[in-house]
Design a protein around this motif. Structure first.
Motif, PDB file in Angstrom:
ATOM      1  N   SER A 258       0.832  -1.204   0.000  1.00 55.61           N
ATOM      2  CA  SER A 258       0.000   0.000   0.000  1.00 55.61           C
ATOM      3  C   SER A 258       0.859   1.243   0.000  1.00 55.61           C
ATOM      4  O   SER A 258       0.540   2.228  -0.672  1.00 55.61           O
ATOM      5  CB  SER A 258      -0.910   0.013   1.220  1.00 55.61           C
ATOM      6  OG  SER A 258      -1.671  -1.137   1.260  1.00 55.61           O
ATOM      7  N   MET A 259       1.936   1.187   0.770  1.00 51.83           N
ATOM      8  CA  MET A 259       2.848   2.328   0.759  1.00 51.83           C
ATOM      9  C   MET A 259       3.343   2.593  -0.646  1.00 51.83           C
ATOM     10  O   MET A 259       3.368   3.722  -1.131  1.00 51.83           O
ATOM     11  CB  MET A 259       4.053   2.043   1.654  1.00 51.83           C
ATOM     12  CG  MET A 259       3.845   2.311   3.102  1.00 51.83           C
ATOM     13  SD  MET A 259       5.136   1.524   4.043  1.00 51.83           S
ATOM     14  CE  MET A 259       6.557   2.473   3.575  1.00 51.83           C
ATOM     15  N   PHE A 260       3.738   1.498  -1.293  1.00 53.08           N
ATOM     16  CA  PHE A 260       4.260   1.635  -2.649  1.00 53.08           C
ATOM     17  C   PHE A 260       3.176   2.151  -3.584  1.00 53.08           C
ATOM     18  O   PHE A 260       3.424   2.997  -4.438  1.00 53.08           O
ATOM     19  CB  PHE A 260       4.782   0.275  -3.118  1.00 53.08           C
ATOM     20  CG  PHE A 260       5.473   0.325  -4.435  1.00 53.08           C
ATOM     21  CD1 PHE A 260       6.761   0.825  -4.523  1.00 53.08           C
ATOM     22  CD2 PHE A 260       4.856  -0.108  -5.579  1.00 53.08           C
ATOM     23  CE1 PHE A 260       7.404   0.881  -5.737  1.00 53.08           C
ATOM     24  CE2 PHE A 260       5.491  -0.046  -6.808  1.00 53.08           C
ATOM     25  CZ  PHE A 260       6.777   0.454  -6.885  1.00 53.08           C
ATOM     26  N   LEU A 261       1.984   1.649  -3.367  1.00 48.42           N
ATOM     27  CA  LEU A 261       0.886   2.028  -4.245  1.00 48.42           C
ATOM     28  C   LEU A 261       0.559   3.512  -4.120  1.00 48.42           C
ATOM     29  O   LEU A 261       0.410   4.211  -5.132  1.00 48.42           O
ATOM     30  CB  LEU A 261      -0.346   1.195  -3.914  1.00 48.42           C
ATOM     31  CG  LEU A 261      -1.449   1.330  -4.938  1.00 48.42           C
ATOM     32  CD1 LEU A 261      -1.150   0.439  -6.127  1.00 48.42           C
ATOM     33  CD2 LEU A 261      -2.776   0.972  -4.342  1.00 48.42           C
ATOM     34  N   VAL A 262       0.437   4.006  -2.892  1.00 45.04           N
ATOM     35  CA  VAL A 262       0.090   5.427  -2.755  1.00 45.04           C
ATOM     36  C   VAL A 262       1.230   6.299  -3.263  1.00 45.04           C
ATOM     37  O   VAL A 262       1.000   7.379  -3.803  1.00 45.04           O
ATOM     38  CB  VAL A 262      -0.307   5.820  -1.314  1.00 45.04           C
ATOM     39  CG1 VAL A 262      -1.607   5.158  -0.924  1.00 45.04           C
ATOM     40  CG2 VAL A 262       0.787   5.543  -0.334  1.00 45.04           C
ATOM     41  N   SER A 263       2.462   5.819  -3.121  1.00 39.51           N
ATOM     42  CA  SER A 263       3.582   6.579  -3.677  1.00 39.51           C
ATOM     43  C   SER A 263       3.506   6.582  -5.192  1.00 39.51           C
ATOM     44  O   SER A 263       3.731   7.614  -5.836  1.00 39.51           O
ATOM     45  CB  SER A 263       4.908   5.973  -3.230  1.00 39.51           C
ATOM     46  OG  SER A 263       4.982   5.940  -1.851  1.00 39.51           O
ATOM     47  N   GLY A 264       3.192   5.415  -5.759  1.00 35.30           N
ATOM     48  CA  GLY A 264       3.068   5.332  -7.204  1.00 35.30           C
ATOM     49  C   GLY A 264       1.946   6.221  -7.702  1.00 35.30           C
ATOM     50  O   GLY A 264       2.074   6.909  -8.722  1.00 35.30           O
ATOM     51  N   LEU A 265       0.850   6.221  -6.966  1.00 35.69           N
ATOM     52  CA  LEU A 265      -0.281   7.057  -7.328  1.00 35.69           C
ATOM     53  C   LEU A 265       0.117   8.529  -7.278  1.00 35.69           C
ATOM     54  O   LEU A 265      -0.244   9.321  -8.165  1.00 35.69           O
ATOM     55  CB  LEU A 265      -1.437   6.780  -6.360  1.00 35.69           C
ATOM     56  CG  LEU A 265      -2.836   7.138  -6.831  1.00 35.69           C
ATOM     57  CD1 LEU A 265      -3.170   6.405  -8.112  1.00 35.69           C
ATOM     58  CD2 LEU A 265      -3.848   6.812  -5.749  1.00 35.69           C
ATOM     59  N   ALA A 266       0.890   8.887  -6.247  1.00 33.76           N
ATOM     60  CA  ALA A 266       1.369  10.269  -6.159  1.00 33.76           C
ATOM     61  C   ALA A 266       2.225  10.592  -7.358  1.00 33.76           C
ATOM     62  O   ALA A 266       2.133  11.678  -7.946  1.00 33.76           O
ATOM     63  CB  ALA A 266       2.164  10.458  -4.871  1.00 33.76           C
ATOM     64  N   ALA A 267       3.059   9.643  -7.753  1.00 37.54           N
ATOM     65  CA  ALA A 267       3.928   9.877  -8.900  1.00 37.54           C
ATOM     66  C   ALA A 267       3.099  10.093 -10.162  1.00 37.54           C
ATOM     67  O   ALA A 267       3.378  10.994 -10.947  1.00 37.54           O
ATOM     68  CB  ALA A 267       4.870   8.687  -9.078  1.00 37.54           C
ATOM     69  N   VAL A 268       2.067   9.257 -10.327  1.00 39.13           N
ATOM     70  CA  VAL A 268       1.262   9.374 -11.545  1.00 39.13           C
ATOM     71  C   VAL A 268       0.452  10.671 -11.531  1.00 39.13           C
ATOM     72  O   VAL A 268       0.355  11.371 -12.531  1.00 39.13           O
ATOM     73  CB  VAL A 268       0.335   8.157 -11.679  1.00 39.13           C
ATOM     74  CG1 VAL A 268      -0.653   8.373 -12.817  1.00 39.13           C
ATOM     75  CG2 VAL A 268       1.153   6.904 -11.928  1.00 39.13           C
TER      76      VAL A 268
END
Lengths: 402, 409, 207
Positions: free
Chosen positions: B258-268
């Motif tokens: 989830s951490m990775f996902l929200v970071s990825g989402l922030a990146a996108v």
């Protein structure tokens, strides 16, 4: 009980009352500083009643003291406040010396100041670090332990032990310092001084830390005195009392020629407070933040005292003097002496009957009284405040249960 | 790839799509598991360095890089304990619910142009909604554990995550509004070019919104200083107090994913997705067209970009965790309801105004690498051309639109 | 206290008797003692003071067991004394299990409660003692009773529980008198001199 809750102004805003729940916090719990068991009566997150259960570490130290000689009891004092063994040794030694009317040499006196103030720094470092841990930040704990390790290294050089020292003993100390120790101690103080600023940055002035501690667990001066609180807990409430200055002559004489200011807030100011972070606006005298801050100030104060002691000690040319024999007879009579230990005023009551073995030994533990105020402080706080309040009292179960 | 399999290899359509789905699932699963291993190792190393320690040094040679694998093997071998009073079925199923929610959300996250498990025209909505399901696992775990501490953790988690969905949603709406689409791929594409095209630098409001998003994202994945659900100094270990072994590690994996996902989402959403700060591929003249040989290189570059940004986000979360104390539950709620939500709302309105005043943007350095044609949802474009809904799109969109319409056939 | 300040002192010094007197003088300032204080105490609580020893290292006042609460209340409330803090309550078991030694002991078996008081304002201390029978009405196993001071100093709450737990004194009027350090089902009072360690506690070997 419910009457009290109704009167608590903080509860009124939480008007959705649900079923109460009894929760056991401890004896195996990460933030109860040992084997303390707290039974919480909670309504959701709100604690309406808290009851400490102690005694899990009871080792009958007082009974043991009635069966061995006064000097043999020294190692048992180490195991009371095991985070500040040096100060415990000192308290018991002075109590026995008071009964025996013994005066140690000047050199031993200065060395005792030096060692016990180092012990105070070491103990406050644990108190500070563990407090950070209680509030959920891990790093200050390790920063504190890193420095404490250096003190323990110095202690190990001096007496061979890292936790249970038995260094200060009746009639003096077991050994003199090894060569070069004072230089290493000075070097430690030198490198430690700037690190205190780090601690202030990480904890004292941290916005979240202030939010978690300011105005939480407010202990009024009257209540603190009435509950027999002592040490930083008492001074954090603004009561100007430090046994090093106000205690009995045999103890205050030890600090003759030393300059120090009691770390207590007077007229809205701490001594030399321009050098430290400002008191946050939310902080109320007697809350967790003030108790914590007093400890931080005492670290600096102790560093000053250690520096003075190093000077005084190196000026002494004579020998250190020999401690009394292990089976030295102690005269009949009873004495009570309180010393200012890192956790508060540690009192030893001792009755001699002319033999080597005391008739009665009593340890008045500072944490014991400091903890007894917990039930009062935790009225209507949140569960998260309980570790914050327990941590700010800086208790050690070894001393409470003895 | 589907075209290749169907047309060149001659596989039937259903088999092709199943194969591709399995392939995507395996890739994502490996990314999650592998990512968790790497991040747990990184967490240990980062925390150790922050705290003046060394961390793992021996396992697997230098740097202890195999430490998490060794931990994983240990966890596998551990006895699987369940409290006597626990609700057996729920207790067992809870870690998987958490894990699956996290896993499912990855399906919608694009890693590079065309590198996405499933390209959805409501990608943002899907990812956020599915990620929000993770809380069910936590609540189930807390409830089924038959432990009061776990229950406290679960209740806190429920209150916290549900509250933080509100400002989080508001923050996400801002880039969606700027891009005019909920398709994550298009949102990222819109930010192609120099880093000034990133929505982070679109206007002052989006800049603020990004930080609100960071706060809410940290809170919604239960990281310090908002890790109240597991608050070890208060609730022992919160909702996973009673878990051990593999089940516990599933929670852990879900957390790191989830951490990775929200970071990825922030990146996108804010940091240009797979578009680097400098459009290297465009400057070198590499095309990312599907059929061209350079496409793979460009895509790998984009993948590295996105993974790098997401990893940076995770590292920042670690940095925060090992520095700050934990907030109290009421303070967490205050932060959400009194600060994050109003700020996000005002910034949303601000960004809207900005878009109205400067429709073309201010800082945009258009290098021609953007695909502005994908400005609106495909379904808005009727057979007769652009519908009225897209009439405010930038003028130079027309040829690109046509091109896209061709590609999408 | 000898303030010689000589660094050359060879060893720990046993203070001669004369110097000890000087020590007492200094301590006199720190301890609430002297005839005036005793007179006002006697006037406030008639018959309260049973005996005094002002020559001891820590001078003490002996109080009648029945008057403990009154004396303490006066010491706490009276503005001239203001002992606002109770530091410690100790129970001492004056009992010699060995009959040979008991004959030479020079005292009858009894329990002694010692209260150490402290005034934070005046920074003086006071020692109160009171003598109790070892067992109530000489019935072994029935602990003696004395009035609780927990209503005066909250410190006494836990201290009295500890004294009850370890030495077996019942404090009448205590809000919640139960064992504090020992388990609640523990038998006997460990700090009594005639206490025998149990051989078995819930299957745990005692010795």
């Amino acid at each position: 009980m419910s009457q009290v809750i109704d009167d608590d102004p903080r509860i009124i805003e939480f008007d959705v009352r649900t079923d109460e729940m009894l929760v056991n916090m401890g004896p195996q719990h990460p933030s109860t500083h040992g084997v303390l068991r707290l039974v919480l009566r909670t309504d959701g997150e709100i604690v309406s009643e808290i009851e400490p259960h102690i005694g899990y570490l009871h080792r009958c130290a007082e009974k043991i003291g009635e069966n061995i000689s006064a000097r043999q009891f020294i190692p048992y004092t180490d195991r009371m406040d095991y985070l500040a063994g040096m100060n415990m040794n000192l308290g018991w030694s002075l109590a026995v010396e008071k009964l025996m009317r013994l005066q140690v040499t000047e050199k031993a006196r200065h060395l005792r100041v030096l060692i016990s103030e180092m012990g105070r720094i070491a103990s406050h470092l644990v108190g500070m670090g563990a407090y950070g841990l209680d509030l959920g930040t891990f790093s200050p704990f390790l920063y504190a332990f890193r420095e404490r390790e250096k003190i323990l290294d110095l202690f190990e050089e001096a007496c061979g032990a890292r936790l249970t020292y038995s260094y200060i003993t009746v009639g003096g100390l077991t050994a003199d310092l090894p060569p070069g120790w004072l230089e290493r101690c000075e070097a430690f103080l030198e490198q430690f001084e700037p690190i205190i600023r780090e601690y202030h940055a990480l904890l004292t002035t941290n916005a979240i830390f202030v939010k978690r501690t300011a105005g939480i667990g407010v202990l009024s001066p009257d209540m603190a005195i009435n509950y027999g609180c002592s040490g930083p807990v008492l001074r954090g409430s603004g009561v100007d009392q430090d046994m090093r200055r106000d205690g009995e002559p045999i103890y205050t004489a030890m600090y003759d020629g030393y300059a120090f200011e009691v770390a207590v807030m007077k007229d809205g100011h701490y001594p030399r407070d321009h050098a430290y972070p400002a008191v946050p606006a939310d902080a109320v005298l007697g809350d967790c933040w003030h108790r914590f801050f007093v400890r931080m100030l005492e670290v600096v104060q102790s560093m000053d005292l250690v520096r003075q002691a190093i000077d005084q000690y190196s000026a002494c040319k004579g020998p250190l003097g020999e401690p009394v024999k292990v089976a030295e007879k102690i005269p009949a009579g009873d004495v009570y002496l309180e010393t200012e230990c890192p956790k508060g005023q540690m009192g030893f009551y001792l009755i001699g009957n002319g033999s080597a073995i005391p008739w009665r030994v009593r340890a008045r533990s500072s944490s014991f009284s400091n903890l007894s105020v917990l039930a009062e402080l935790c009225h209507g706080c949140l569960i998260a405040d309980v570790p914050a309040i327990v941590g700010s009292l800086d208790i050690v179960m070894g001393e409470i249960d003895r | 790839m589907a075209e290749y399999l169907i047309q060149t290899v001659g596989l039937p359509g259903w088999l092709t799509w199943s194969l591709l789905a399995v392939l995507s699932a395996v890739l994502i699963l490996n990314l999650m598991a592998g990512g968790a291993l790497v991040f747990i190792w990184a967490e240990r190393k980062v925390s150790a360095r922050i705290q003046d320690r060394l961390g793992p040094t021996r396992t697997g040679g230098s740097f202890g890089w195999l430490q998490s694998l060794a931990d994983g093997i240990k966890l596998l071998a551990k006895e699987d304990l369940m409290p006597e009073g626990a609700d057996g079925m729920l207790f067992r199923v809870a870690p998987y619910v958490s894990f699956c929610a996290s896993f499912a959300a990855f399906i919608g996250l694009p890693f590079a142009f065309d590198m996405v498990g499933l390209r959805l025209n409501v990608g943002v909505f899907y990812v956020v909604a599915v990620l929000g399901l993770e809380v069910f696992g936590v609540i189930l775990a807390g409830y089924a554990s038959a432990s009061k501490w776990s229950l406290f953790g679960a209740m806190r988690e429920a209150a916290q995550v549900v509250s933080y969905e509100v400002p989080l949603g508001m923050c996400i709406v801002v880039p969606v509004m700027l891009a005019g689409t909920m398709d994550l791929v298009t949102i990222a594409e819109k930010q192609a070019g120099w880093f000034t095209n990133w929505y982070l630098f679109h206007d002052p409001f989006t800049f603020v919104v990004f930080w609100v998003y960071v706060t809410c994202a940290v809170a919604s994945v239960n990281r310090a200083p908002f890790d109240l659900a597991e608050a070890e100094s208060e609730l022992v270990a919160g909702f996973h107090t009673e878990y051990s072994g593999l089940r516990w590690s599933f929670f852990f994996m879900a957390e790191y994913s989830s951490m990775f996902l929200v970071s990825g989402l922030a990146a996108v959403l804010f940091l240009g997705g797979w578009n680097g700060p400098v459009p290297i591929a465009t400057l070198l003249g590499l095309s990312d067209g599907t059929g061209e040989s350079t496409g793979a290189i460009v895509r790998l570059l984009g993948l590295a970009n996105l993974l790098g940004k997401a990893t940076l986000g995770v590292l920042i979360m670690m940095w925060i965790r090992w520095t700050l104390p934990r907030l109290r539950i009421d303070q967490v709620m205050t932060t959400c309801l009194k600060y994050c939500t109003p700020i996000a709302a005002v910034m949303f309105a601000g960004a809207m105004t900005w878009l109205w005043v400067f429709p073309g943007g201010v800082l945009n350095l258009d290098d021609g690498s953007r695909r502005p044609g994908e400005i609106r949802e495909g379904w808005l474009e009727g057979p007769g051309g652009r519908s009225t809904a897209v009439s405010d799109a930038p003028v130079d969109d027309a040829p690109a639109l046509a091109e896209i319409a061709e590609v999408s056939k | 206290m000898v303030r010689s300040g000589s660094c050359e002192a060879a060893a720990s010094v046993r203070l001669p008797t004369g110097v000890a007197c000087e020590t007492q003088q200094v301590m006199g300032d720190k301890n609430m003692r002297g005839p005036a204080f005793l007179e006002s105490l006697e006037a406030a609580v008639p018959g309260g003071v049973v005996g005094t020893n002002l020559e001891a290292i820590d001078p003490w006042v002996e109080v009648a067991p029945a008057a403990v609460a009154d004396v303490c209340r006066w010491l706490h409330d009276s503005p001239e004394t203001g002992f606002d803090s109770l530091q410690c309550i100790t129970a001492v078991d004056w009992f010699e299990p060995d009959p040979k030694k008991a004959a030479k002991a020079g005292w009858d078996p009894h329990l002694e409660l010692v209260y150490h008081l402290w005034s934070t304002r005046a920074r003086v201390s006071l020692v109160l003692k009171t003598k109790l029978p070892r067992w109530k009405d000489d019935q072994p196993g029935v602990p003696p009773e004395v009035a609780s001071v927990a209503g005066i100093w909250r410190t006494a709450d836990w201290h009295e529980r500890e004294v009850y737990d370890l030495s077996g004194v019942v404090f009448v009027g205590h809000p919640d008198l139960r064992r504090i350090l020992c388990p609640e089902d523990w038998e006997g009072f460990p700090l009594r001199k005639d206490y025998e360690m149990p051989l078995d506690y819930h299957g745990i070997r005692g010795r």
